[in-house]
Design a protein around this motif. Structure first.
Motif, short mmCIF file in Angstrom:
data_model
loop_
_atom_site.label_atom_id
_atom_site.label_comp_id
_atom_site.label_asym_id
_atom_site.label_seq_id
_atom_site.Cartn_x
_atom_site.Cartn_y
_atom_site.Cartn_z
N THR A 28 0.88 -1.16 0.00
CA THR A 28 0.00 0.00 0.00
C THR A 28 0.92 1.21 0.00
OG1 THR A 28 -1.71 -1.15 1.26
CG2 THR A 28 -1.80 1.26 1.24
N LEU A 30 1.18 5.45 -0.13
CA LEU A 30 0.51 6.73 0.09
C LEU A 30 1.44 7.85 -0.33
CD1 LEU A 30 -0.84 6.19 3.72
CD2 LEU A 30 -2.11 5.96 1.58
N ASP A 32 1.30 12.48 -0.89
CA ASP A 32 0.53 13.71 -0.99
C ASP A 32 0.77 14.42 -2.32
OD1 ASP A 32 3.03 14.85 -0.73
OD2 ASP A 32 2.55 15.98 1.08
N TRP A 41 3.01 6.29 -10.41
CA TRP A 41 1.86 5.50 -9.95
C TRP A 41 1.26 4.70 -11.08
CZ3 TRP A 41 -1.26 6.82 -5.28
CH2 TRP A 41 -0.51 7.54 -4.36
N ARG A 45 0.54 0.79 -10.34
CA ARG A 45 -0.73 0.55 -9.67
C ARG A 45 -1.56 -0.56 -10.28
NH1 ARG A 45 -4.12 5.96 -10.43
NH2 ARG A 45 -5.85 4.70 -9.74
N GLN A 51 -1.97 -1.26 -3.71
CA GLN A 51 -3.01 -0.25 -3.56
C GLN A 51 -2.32 1.10 -3.46
OE1 GLN A 51 -5.54 -0.85 -0.19
NE2 GLN A 51 -6.50 1.13 -0.40
N TRP A 52 -2.78 2.07 -4.25
CA TRP A 52 -2.14 3.39 -4.28
C TRP A 52 -3.17 4.45 -3.93
CZ3 TRP A 52 3.08 3.68 -5.64
CH2 TRP A 52 3.62 2.47 -6.04
N SER A 53 -2.81 5.36 -3.03
CA SER A 53 -3.72 6.41 -2.59
C SER A 53 -3.01 7.75 -2.50
CB SER A 53 -4.31 6.07 -1.22
OG SER A 53 -5.03 4.86 -1.27
N VAL A 55 -3.03 11.37 -0.83
CA VAL A 55 -3.51 11.95 0.42
C VAL A 55 -3.34 13.46 0.34
CG1 VAL A 55 -3.31 11.91 2.92
CG2 VAL A 55 -2.70 9.88 1.61
#
Length: 56
Positions: A28, A30, A32, A41, A45, A51-53, A55
């Motif tokens: 995972t 994260l 910004d 990404w 991904r 899992q890529w998020s 923030v």
């Protein structure tokens, strides 16, 4: 193993994620996106065990 990477869109984070995924780990990431690049990404991904998020 489940692994969380902060700064996943940066140079080191994205390459670390790529290597860990290749070794079979669930990653995972994260970020910004203050310094990372979206292309980092897009390439990674698509892996089933990641899992890529972004923030704010």
């Amino acid at each position: 193993m489940n692994i969380l990477i902060t700064g996943g869109a940066g140079f080191i984070g994205s390459h670390l994620a790529e290597r860990l995924i290749a070794l079979g780990h669930r990653v995972t990431a994260l970020d910004d996106m203050s310094a990372g690049h979206p292309d980092s990404w897009r390439k990674r991904r698509k892996a089933a065990n990641s899992q890529w998020s972004a923030v704010p």
